[in-house]
Design an enzyme around this catalytic site. Structure first.
Site, PDB file in Angstrom:
ATOM      1  N   GLU A 167       3.252  29.273 -20.411  1.00 42.59           N
ATOM      2  CA  GLU A 167       3.770  28.601 -21.597  1.00 42.59           C
ATOM      3  C   GLU A 167       2.755  28.480 -22.736  1.00 42.59           C
ATOM      4  OE1 GLU A 167       6.893  27.746 -21.943  1.00 42.59           O
ATOM      5  OE2 GLU A 167       7.436  28.361 -19.904  1.00 42.59           O
ATOM      6  N   SER A 203      38.882 -22.292  11.660  1.00 44.34           N
ATOM      7  CA  SER A 203      38.051 -23.322  12.293  1.00 44.34           C
ATOM      8  C   SER A 203      36.592 -23.258  11.896  1.00 44.34           C
ATOM      9  CB  SER A 203      38.167 -23.212  13.824  1.00 44.34           C
ATOM     10  OG  SER A 203      39.482 -23.545  14.234  1.00 44.34           O
TER      11      SER A 203
END
Length: 887
Positions: free
Chosen positions: A86, A489
Site C-alpha cells: 500500500e 403457595s
C-alpha cells in the site's frame, strides 16, 4: 532575452495563480478538515462486548466487527505486507507521495482513466474517517489536505496504528484484528504468512477480494502482496513459494463466544441501550461484565433445559417432524401427518433408494437448529434400537435407554401405552430430533412447556444466573424478568412473616379445617381447599407451612387483617397494585415475575434487608479503563455481631440429629464493618427484623425435609422434601408453589449465600400442566427405587415435581464445594421444649415433644396437662399416613 523574460513572467504568474488556487481550494474545503481535537482523540467504532463476571465472552453487539490492537501487538510480517503493498515510502513522505502522484498523473494522461489513486496510508486513513470512496477530484483534493493535516498532528506510529484498526476489510470486519477473527477465527499472531498476505491485500477492494466472497481473486491478490514483499526483501523466495501455493483456508467465523448465555446477554444489552442509547452502546467499545459467573450461569441453563425435557418426556412423544420416505397414511380425518416445509421439492423421492446422505443432510440443514437438539433422520429400525443420520453427517445408534420413554402423547393428562419395541416409537424415514444426556443419545422433541430460573446473591442483589426460557433462539421473551404469573403457595412465607409480625409464633395452633364462606353479594360460597384435600385439624404454624396448608394461610390472613397483610407484602418489594385486596392473596392469586419473587425471598435469606437485583458488575471503555462499577445496597446482618449459631433439629430422633451433628455449636465467623471498602457500602433498608426472617426461614427448612419419626407415628413430609434428601444439606430452606389446576408451578429456596426461584408453566396461561401416568419401562430399570428427578415421576404436576428438580440440580452444582453454614441465630431468639400437639410448654422429653424457636417474650407460659398430651404412637394405626419412599 526577449523570450526568457516572458517565460519568467509566465512562470511567476502561473505559480502565483497556482498558489492562489491552492489557497482558494484550502479555504473552500477548510470546513471539512477535521479539528486537531478529533485527530488526537480518534474513537474507533468498536462493538460492545459482554462478559461473565469471570471474564468469558457471552456476546457481542454492533454492526461493525472490530478488535482493536496496539501497534506492538501486530506481527511484523503484517506491517511489512501492508507497507510493501500500500505505501512502501510511508516513513519517508509527509502524508502525500509525490512519486505516486506523478505516476498516477502520467497514467491518467496516457489512458484517460483513473486507474491509480496514488493514496498513501495516511490518505486512505483520511478517506476512511472523513470521506467516501467516490472517485472525484474534489474528494482527492480533500484527501490530500486532510492527510497533510494528520501528518502534522500525529506521529507515523499513531497513523499506522489507526490504519490497522480502522480500515474496512469486508464481511463487516474493520481493522486487521477483526479480519483475522472473521476469516480465520484466530488472533493476528497465530496467522500464517499466506493468511497475513491474504488480509493485507483486502484494502484495495474488500468486498470482492476477500477469500470468502471471491476465493480465486483472493489468491491472485495474495500473490501480488507476496511479490511486493519479495521485491522489498521482506521474505525469501522459499517463503514466497510456500505461501503462494498454500490452499485457501478462510471461512466465516463469529465472535469467539465462550459462554452461550443469550438471555443474560440480552438483559444486559437492553440496560446499556437504556443508559447510553442504541448507537453509542453498540459502537462505544464498552466491555460490560455481568454479575453472573460462567459456572453458575451454565449450571442454571442446563438445569432448566433438562427439567423441561423431563416434564416433556413424562407426558409422551408427539412424533416426528415429518417423513422423507415411508410416509404413513392418515387413519382418521382428524389425524394430520406432519409435512416438512422446505425450499425445494422432495415429492419425487418416495423410497430409501432415492436418498443419499448428501441429500438427507441438505434437508436436515433446513430444519430449525435449537440447542441441544440435533435434527436427524431414522435410517434403520431394529428390535430395540435405531440408527440415525444427523445434520453433522454422523451416523449414531440410539439404544433402548434413549427410546423407552417415548410412549405416545395423547393430551397433557393422558399418555399412550409403554413402547415395547423401537417400531412402537418411530420408523425409517422419519425426521426427528435427538439430544445427548449424560453421554447417551436419545430421541427428543422441542418442549412446548416453558420455564424460567433466576438466582441472586441475597447479600447485595447481584444476579448469579438468569434463564428466560428453553431457548432464546426459539423465543426471546425473558420469562424470568418479564412474565407475570400467579405465584401460588410461594406467597405463603410472606403471609406467615406478617403473622409473626402480628404476634403469632411457630407453635401457634391454627385450625386446619375446611372453610365455607357464603358471599351474599355474589350468591357464591368460597370454599378454599387444601391440596391434596386433607385436613389435620389443629396444627402448629411451622407444620402448616411445611405442608403448605391453604386454609391455614387464609386463617392467618384473617387474623392479621387483609389490608394489613397486603401492605406488609410490599415490604418484600412487591408492587401494591399487583396485590389483590381479597382473601385469595393468601393463596397466591397475585401475579409476579420470578425476579420479583426471588427478590422477596432474599429478604428472608439475608436477615430482613431489601436488596436491589442488578445484572452488571462493571463497565470498561475500549482501552480497558473502568468507567463504572456497581455500588449495590448491602444486607448488613453481617455488619453486626451475631450470636453463636446453634441450629437444632425440630425433632429429636437419632437420624436427623446425626445429619446435624457436624453443625451444632459451631462458631460463625462474620466479617466486620471495618476497612475502607466496607465503610463505603450502602446499607439496604431493613424491612423485617432479623428475628422474623430467621423464624420464617426455620419454617421453610421444615418444608424441604422429612420430619418426625415413622415408628413413633410423628412422621410427615414437607412439600419440598426431595430437596434435602438429594442435596443432603441441612442449611437450605425452600417453598413449593402450585396454582389452581397446575397452570403455574414454582420452587423458591435459599442457602445463606444464594437464593433462587424456578418456574414452570405454559406460555398459554389457560393450559394446565396436566398429569403423568406410570411408565413401567422406567420402573423396570430400577424396580426398588426409580429416579425421583426424572421421567418416572407420576401424578398431577405441582411445584415439587415440575419446578423443584431445576432448583435442586442448580443447587447441586452451586453448593457442591460450600461448607454447611447454617443461618446464625439472632439475638432475642430462645429455644424451648414444647408439646408437639398443643404447642404448650412441657416437662416431657419423649417423642411427644420437640424444641422450638421463639422471639423472646413470645414463648408459651403454660404447661400442657397430662390429660392434654396426645401420644401419636398410641393412635389407631389405620389413621397414620403411609410413608412415601425416600431415596
Amino acid at each position: 532575452m526577449k523570450y526568457i523574460k516572458p517565460l519568467i513572467l509566465f512562470s511567476f504568474l502561473s505559480g502565483l495563480i497556482g498558489v492562489a488556487a491552492l489557497v482558494g481550494i484550502y479555504f473552500y474545503i477548510k470546513p471539512d478538515l477535521p479539528s486537531v481535537t478529533v485527530l488526537k482523540d480518534v474513537r474507533l467504532q468498536t462493538p460492545m462486548q459482554i462478559y461473565t463476571k469471570d471474564g468469558k465472552l457471552i456476546s457481542q453487539y454492533g454492526v461493525k466487527r472490530r478488535i482493536p490492537v496496539k501497534l506492538e501487538e501486530v506481527p511484523q510480517e503484517l506491517i511489512d505486507a501492508i507497507l510493501a503493498t500500500e505505501d512502501s515510502r510511508f516513513f519517508e513522505h509527509h502524508g502525500i507521495d509525490p512519486i505516486g502522484i506523478m505516476r498516477a498523473a502520467v497514467s491518467l494522461v496516457l489512458t484517460g482513466e483513473k486507474r491509480q489513486g496514488a493514496s498513501t496510508l495516511t490518505m486512505q486513513l483520511a478517506r476512511g474517517f472523513f470521506l467516501t470512496r467516490e472517485k472525484t477530484y474534489i474528494r482527492k483534493i480533500k484527501e490530500i489536505f486532510i492527510a497533510l493535516h494528520m501528518e502534522q498532528e500525529l506521529s507515523k506510529q499513531d497513523i499506522l496504528e489507526l490504519y490497522l484498526n480502522k480500515i474496512e476489510l469486508g464481511h463487516r470486519a474493520f481493522g486487521f484484528g477483526a479480519a483475522a477473527q472473521v476469516y480465520y477465527g484466530k488472533p493476528l499472531n497465530e496467522l500464517s504468512l499466506a493468511q497475513i498476505a491474504t488480509i493485507a491485500g483486502l484494502p484495495k477492494a474488500p468486498s470482492v477480494l476477500n477469500p470468502i466472497s471471491g476465493p480465486e481473486r483472493s489468491v491472485e491478490r495474495r500473490r501480488v502482496v507476496l511479490l511486493r514483499m519479495l521485491d522489498e526483501e521482506y521474505i525469501t523466495k522459499a517463503q514466497f513459494d510456500e505461501a503462494a501455493s498454500a490452499p485457501v483456508t478462510a471461512k466465516k467465523h463469529g465472535a469467539e463466544i465462550e459462554v452461550d448465555a443469550p438471555y443474560l446477554a440480552d438483559t444486559i444489552y437492553n440496560e446499556m441501550v437504556e443508559i447510553y442509547g442504541k448507537e453509542e452502546a453498540e459502537t462505544g467499545g464498552y466491555q460490560v461484565f455481568a454479575t453472573a459467573t460462567s459456572e453458575l450461569q451454565l449450571a442454571a441453563q442446563r438445569a432448566v433445559v433438562r427439567n423441561l425435557h423431563d416434564y416433556d418426556e413424562r407426558h409422551g412423544y408427539k412424533g416426528p417432524l415429518g417423513y422423507l420416505w415411508n410416509i404413513p397414511k392418515s387413519e382418521s380425518k382428524d389425524e394430520k401427518i406432519p409435512e416438512l416445509s422446505l425450499s425445494f421439492d422432495i415429492s419425487n423421492k418416495t423410497s430409501r433408494d432415492d436418498w443419499d446422505n448428501t441429500s438427507i443432510i441438505r434437508v436436515l440443514e433446513e430444519v430449525p437448529h435449537i440447542k441441544p437438539l440435533m435434527p436427524s433422520v431414522v435410517t434403520k429400525v431394529d428390535e430395540q434400537s435405531i440408527d440415525v443420520l444427523s445434520v453433522d453427517g454422523e451416523t449414531r445408534t440410539i439404544a433402548w435407554d434413549g427410546l423407552d420413554w417415548a410412549r405416545r402423547y395423547i393430551t397433557d393428562f393422558r399418555q399412550g401405552s409403554d413402547p415395547k419395541t423401537a417400531s412402537d416409537v418411530t420408523q425409517e424415514g422419519a425426521v426427528i430430533y435427538i439430544r445427548q444426556q449424560e453421554a447417551q443419545w436419545r430421541i427428543s422433541q422441542i418442549p412446548e412447556v416453558s420455564g424460567a430460573f433466576i438466582a441472586l446473591n441475597p447479600e447485595n442483589g447481584a444476579v448469579e444466573a438468569v434463564v428466560g426460557g428453553y431457548s432464546f433462539y426459539q423465543s426471546q421473551f425473558n420469562r424470568a424478568t418479564q412474565a407475570r404469573r400467579q405465584v401460588g403457595s410461594n406467597i405463603k412465607p410472606f403471609v406467615y412473616s406478617a403473622a409473626i409480625n402480628s404476634g403469632y409464633t411457630l407453635a401457634s395452633i391454627i385450625n386446619d379445617a375446611p372453610i365455607n364462606q357464603w358471599n351474599a353479594a355474589t350468591g357464591v360460597a368460597w370454599r378454599p381447599q387444601n391440596s391434596p384435600a386433607e385436613y389435620d385439624g389443629p396444627i402448629r404454624m411451622r407444620k402448616a407451612l411445611g405442608k403448605s396448608k391453604n386454609v391455614v394461610s387464609v386463617r392467618l390472613l384473617r387474623g392479621v387483617g387483609l389490608r394489613e397483610t397486603a401492605d406488609y407484602l410490599t415490604r418484600f418489594g412487591f408492587n401494591k397494585d399487583d396485590i389483590p385486596l381479597d382473601e385469595t392473596v393468601s393463596l397466591g392469586s397475585s401475579s409476579h415475575t420470578p425476579l420479583e419473587v426471588v427478590r422477596g425471598m432474599s429478604v428472608i435469606a439475608n436477615g430482613g434487608y431489601l436488596v436491589n437485583p442488578h445484572f452488571i458488575s462493571k463497565v470498561l471503555d475500549e482501552n480497558g479503563d473502568e468507567l463504572w462499577k456497581a455500588n449495590p445496597v448491602w444486607a448488613c446482618n453481617r455488619c453486626e455481631s451475631q450470636s453463636e449459631a446453634e441450629i437444632l433439629p425440630e425433632d429429636d430422633e437419632a437420624d436427623i440429629e446425626a445429619l446435624l451433628a457436624a453443625e451444632l455449636n459451631q462458631d460463625i465467623i462474620l466479617g466486620d464493618a471495618g476497612g475502607e471498602e466496607d465503610a463505603q457500602k450502602v446499607i439496604a433498608p431493613q424491612v423485617i427484623t432479623a428475628q422474623n426472617a430467621f423464624l420464617v426461614a426455620e419454617m421453610m427448612r421444615t418444608a424441604v425435609r422429612a420430619n418426625g419419626n415413622w415408628s413413633k407415628k410423628t412422621y410427615w413430609l414437607g412439600t419440598g422434601w426431595r430437596a434435602r434428601n438429594i442435596l443432603q444439606r441441612t442449611d437450605i430452606a425452600g417453598k413449593t408453589g402450585t396454582t389452581n389446576d397446575s397452570r403455574d408451578t414454582w420452587f423458591s429456596g435459599f442457602h445463606k449465600d444464594l437464593v433462587a426461584t424456578a418456574w414452570v408453566g405454559f406460555d398459554n396461561m389457560g393450559r394446565q400442566l396436566g398429569r403423568a401416568t406410570r411408565n413401567q419401562n422406567l420402573i423396570n430399570k430400577n424396580p426398588e427405587k426409580f429416579n425421583w428427578i426424572g421421567n418416572a415421576l407420576i401424578g398431577t404436576e405441582d411445584g415439587a415435581k415440575a419446578a423443584g428438580p431445576a432448583w435442586i440440580r442448580f443447587m447441586q452444582k452451586a453448593l457442591k464445594d460450600k461448607p454447611h453454614t447454617p443461618m446464625p441465630v439472632p439475638e432475642d431468639i430462645v429455644r424451648v421444649r414444647i408439646d408437639r400437639t398443643s404447642g404448650k410448654l412441657t416437662r416431657r422429653t419423649d417423642h411427644t415433644t420437640l424444641f422450638e424457636y421463639f422471639l423472646q417474650g413470645t414463648e408459651p407460659t403454660t404447661y400442657v396437662r397430662d390429660d392434654e398430651v396426645l401420644d401419636p404412637a398410641t393412635q389407631d394405626k389405620a389413621t397414620a399416613p403411609e410413608p412415601e419412599e425416600i431415596f
